[in-house]
Design a protein around this motif. Structure first.
Motif, PDB file in Angstrom:
ATOM      1  N   UNK A  24      -9.048   9.616   1.722  1.00  0.00           N
ATOM      2  CA  UNK A  24      -7.867   9.883   0.909  1.00  0.00           C
ATOM      3  C   UNK A  24      -6.643   9.142   1.445  1.00  0.00           C
ATOM      4  N   UNK A  25      -6.532   9.139   2.762  1.00  0.00           N
ATOM      5  CA  UNK A  25      -5.388   8.436   3.362  1.00  0.00           C
ATOM      6  C   UNK A  25      -5.453   6.942   3.088  1.00  0.00           C
ATOM      7  N   UNK A  26      -6.675   6.406   3.193  1.00  0.00           N
ATOM      8  CA  UNK A  26      -6.830   4.974   2.923  1.00  0.00           C
ATOM      9  C   UNK A  26      -6.529   4.670   1.456  1.00  0.00           C
ATOM     10  N   UNK A  27      -6.994   5.550   0.582  1.00  0.00           N
ATOM     11  CA  UNK A  27      -6.708   5.361  -0.841  1.00  0.00           C
ATOM     12  C   UNK A  27      -5.202   5.447  -1.114  1.00  0.00           C
ATOM     13  N   UNK A  28      -4.555   6.390  -0.443  1.00  0.00           N
ATOM     14  CA  UNK A  28      -3.106   6.540  -0.606  1.00  0.00           C
ATOM     15  C   UNK A  28      -2.366   5.313  -0.090  1.00  0.00           C
ATOM     16  N   UNK A  55       0.337  -1.106  -2.949  1.00  0.00           N
ATOM     17  CA  UNK A  55       0.252  -1.872  -4.197  1.00  0.00           C
ATOM     18  C   UNK A  55       1.457  -1.639  -5.111  1.00  0.00           C
ATOM     19  N   UNK A  56       2.299  -0.688  -4.805  1.00  0.00           N
ATOM     20  CA  UNK A  56       3.473  -0.416  -5.634  1.00  0.00           C
ATOM     21  C   UNK A  56       4.472  -1.561  -5.509  1.00  0.00           C
ATOM     22  N   UNK A  93       5.299   2.545   5.558  1.00  0.00           N
ATOM     23  CA  UNK A  93       5.996   1.614   4.645  1.00  0.00           C
ATOM     24  C   UNK A  93       4.927   0.841   3.893  1.00  0.00           C
ATOM     25  N   UNK A  94       5.299   0.288   2.745  1.00  0.00           N
ATOM     26  CA  UNK A  94       4.337  -0.524   2.000  1.00  0.00           C
ATOM     27  C   UNK A  94       4.663  -2.008   2.167  1.00  0.00           C
TER      28      UNK A  94
END
Length: 552
Positions: free
Chosen positions: A403-407, A413-414, A430-431
């Motif tokens: 789930x963390x990796x998916x998040x 990707x945002x 951060x992204x």
């Protein structure tokens, strides 16, 4: 009697019987001793006595008890009882005593028979008892009695125990236990205690030791001195060794987790149960299970996959344990694992999660029959519960990591920049878009305080503004807030941004940080400014045209 005839009641009269006896004595004296005859005639003789006629007594209803003492009754009808009363009583009493003697003898025979039967049963019970029952003469230092189980379990001949020896106990008790046991018995005897509980090791004929738990009764003599010890010693060697082994397992594995824990567990189970194989497996799907730790001959071995449906636990999905101490391959001819490993015995416990779903299997296996005692089952049950929790924990961690990796993938990707902080304002996530704005990778950003790396200014007055996350972390804002400002990084870059800040909550809806999302509005502002400038120029042109028209 001549004086008491029919119709005469009787009284104190001359007795014909006495008179006859007197006359006979005179004649006897005259014939035998004539010289004394003259003197004999001068000696008065009593010839009177009380005589009564029995029919007349009955006639006048006079009771015999009312007559004078020593009175004689004549003309009384003949009575066998009265005539032979003493003989009859003697015979009667003799028969009574003989009857009582016969009854007592019969009862004794019956009692002896019952006693011998009870003794036989008692000895048989003592013989087959799986405990050592004993009576030890403390003074003579010898066993008055000890059950045959002592010989069976320790290996000594029975004569060994019945030989008087001042150091009998010391001979076959562990040297570390002998002193403690002796001290306890002496202390108990000093306090006149009736019984004590002891725990000690006894030596076997091959030099090994076995643990026993003893309930000993202290026997005192008439002077209140200890004379003997009698009791029952219970063989607890297996239980003791298993408990010690379990304590070792708990001590060794309490701080272990994951694969390291599983590896240690299977090795310890193989050692304690003395089996060739031991494994912990996780359920992959409805048909297959895969070992996560597999031990063979005390050493870790390569893991393998097997068909769970054809295994010994495949037919007992609703049962926790699946115990087959012998003839496994005959019972499960389609079990490939049993045939490939040559398994003859299988002691298995299925593992379930808190929802009741099967998640794994713990098993001890051997190539020869195994003992299936309650103690061994308790060990496997205890270990399986701990192992199931570990399997479940690992499963949760894997799901959480997924789930963390998916998040992370979603956040990275945002298109907008995303910054996540904790309650202190420390950057935790951060992204990629933020990395591009900031000019550095996340490894250089994590751990820094957001107030130090992002500074906000009023876009009109250029005055320094409060960091948007402070509304949440310091002022307690519980809803999202949108902000437009001029942002400057600690690297000197400035951007016009449009952002929103929101509280970050945990599963219990408690605020645990803040999320800042923003986009670069610099180009948008320039376009808006150009549009505004163009609109102003168009307005000036229209105004100039109107003035020129008015002049014309």
């Amino acid at each position: 009697d001549v004086f008491v005839i029919e119709g005469v009641l009787g009284g104190y009269v001359t007795s014909g019987d006495l008179a006859g006896r007197y006359a006979a004595s005179i004649l006897k004296t005259l014939l035998q001793k004539p010289e004394k005859f003259k003197n004999y005639l001068n000696y008065p003789k009593k010839t009177n006595e009380y005589l009564f006629n029995y029919p007349e007594l009955q006639k006048f209803n006079i009771k015999i008890e009312e007559l004078p003492e020593n009175a004689k009754i004549i003309n009384k009808p003949f009575s066998v009882y009265e005539e032979y009363k003493e003989i009859i009583w003697l015979v009667t009493i003799t028969f009574v005593f003989m009857f009582i003697a016969v009854v007592m003898l019969e009862l004794k025979i019956i009692a002896d028979k019952k006693f011998r039967e009870m003794e036989r049963k008692m000895r048989e019970m003592l013989r087959i008892s799986r405990h050592i029952i004993y009576h030890f003469n403390f003074r003579k230092q010898k066993f008055e009695y000890i059950s045959e189980y002592a010989s069976e379990i320790l290996g000594f001949e029975m004569e060994f125990f019945y030989t008087p020896d001042a150091s009998m106990y010391k001979k076959f008790m562990h040297k570390y236990d002998y002193g403690e046991v002796t001290e306890k018995i002496e202390e108990a005897a000093k306090n006149k205690e009736k019984s004590i509980k002891l725990s000690y090791r006894l030596i076997t004929v091959d030099g090994d030791y076995r643990w026993f738990r003893d309930v000993a009764n202290l026997i005192y003599d008439s002077n209140n001195n200890l004379s003997a010890v009698a009791g029952t010693a219970y063989d607890v060697d297996t239980e003791k060794r298993v408990n010690d082994a379990m304590n070792i397992i708990i001590a060794k594995t309490s701080s272990l987790q994951g694969l390291e824990y599983f590896n240690e567990i299977v090795k310890d189970i193989s050692q304690i149960l003395q089996c060739k194989y031991a494994f912990i497996a996780k359920i992959k799907n409805e048909n297959e299970a895969e070992t996560v730790a597999f031990c063979k001959n005390g050493e870790l071995n390569e893991n393998f996959t097997f068909n769970i449906k054809k295994s010994p636990c495949g037919t007992n999905k609703d049962e926790t344990k699946c115990i087959y101490p012998h003839n496994l391959r005959l019972s499960f001819p389609e079990c490939e694992m049993a045939h490939s490993l040559g398994i003859e015995a299988f002691l298995g416990f299925q593992m379930f999660d808190e929802s009741g779903n099967q998640i794994g299997l713990l098993a001890a296996m051997n190539d020869k029959p195994m003992e299936s005692g309650q103690i061994y089952e308790n060990i496997l049950s205890l270990v399986s519960k701990r192992a199931s929790l570990e399997l479940e924990r690992i499963s949760y961690i894997n799901k959480l990591n997924d789930e963390r990796e998916r998040l992370h993938v979603i956040i990275k990707s945002i298109g907008d920049a995303v910054v996540v902080t904790d309650l202190k304002g420390t950057v935790t996530l951060v992204n990629r878009t933020f990395e591009n704005y900031y000019g550095k990778k996340s490894s250089h950003i994590y751990g820094k305080n957001i107030r130090d790396i992002l500074i906000f200014y009023d876009e009109i007055t250029s005055e320094k503004l409060e960091n948007p996350v402070d509304d949440i972390l310091e002022n307690g804002l519980t809803v999202s807030k949108e902000v437009s400002a001029l942002m400057e990084t600690d690297l000197g870059e400035r951007f016009f941004i449009e952002d929103s800040v929101s509280p970050l909550r945990d599963f219990e809806s408690k605020i645990i940080g803040a999320v800042l999302i923003f986009r670069d509005a610099t180009v948008k502002r320039k376009v808006e400014e150009e549009q505004a400038k163009q609109e102003r120029l168009e307005s000036v042109g229209i105004l100039a045209g109107g003035i020129a028209h008015d002049f014309n």
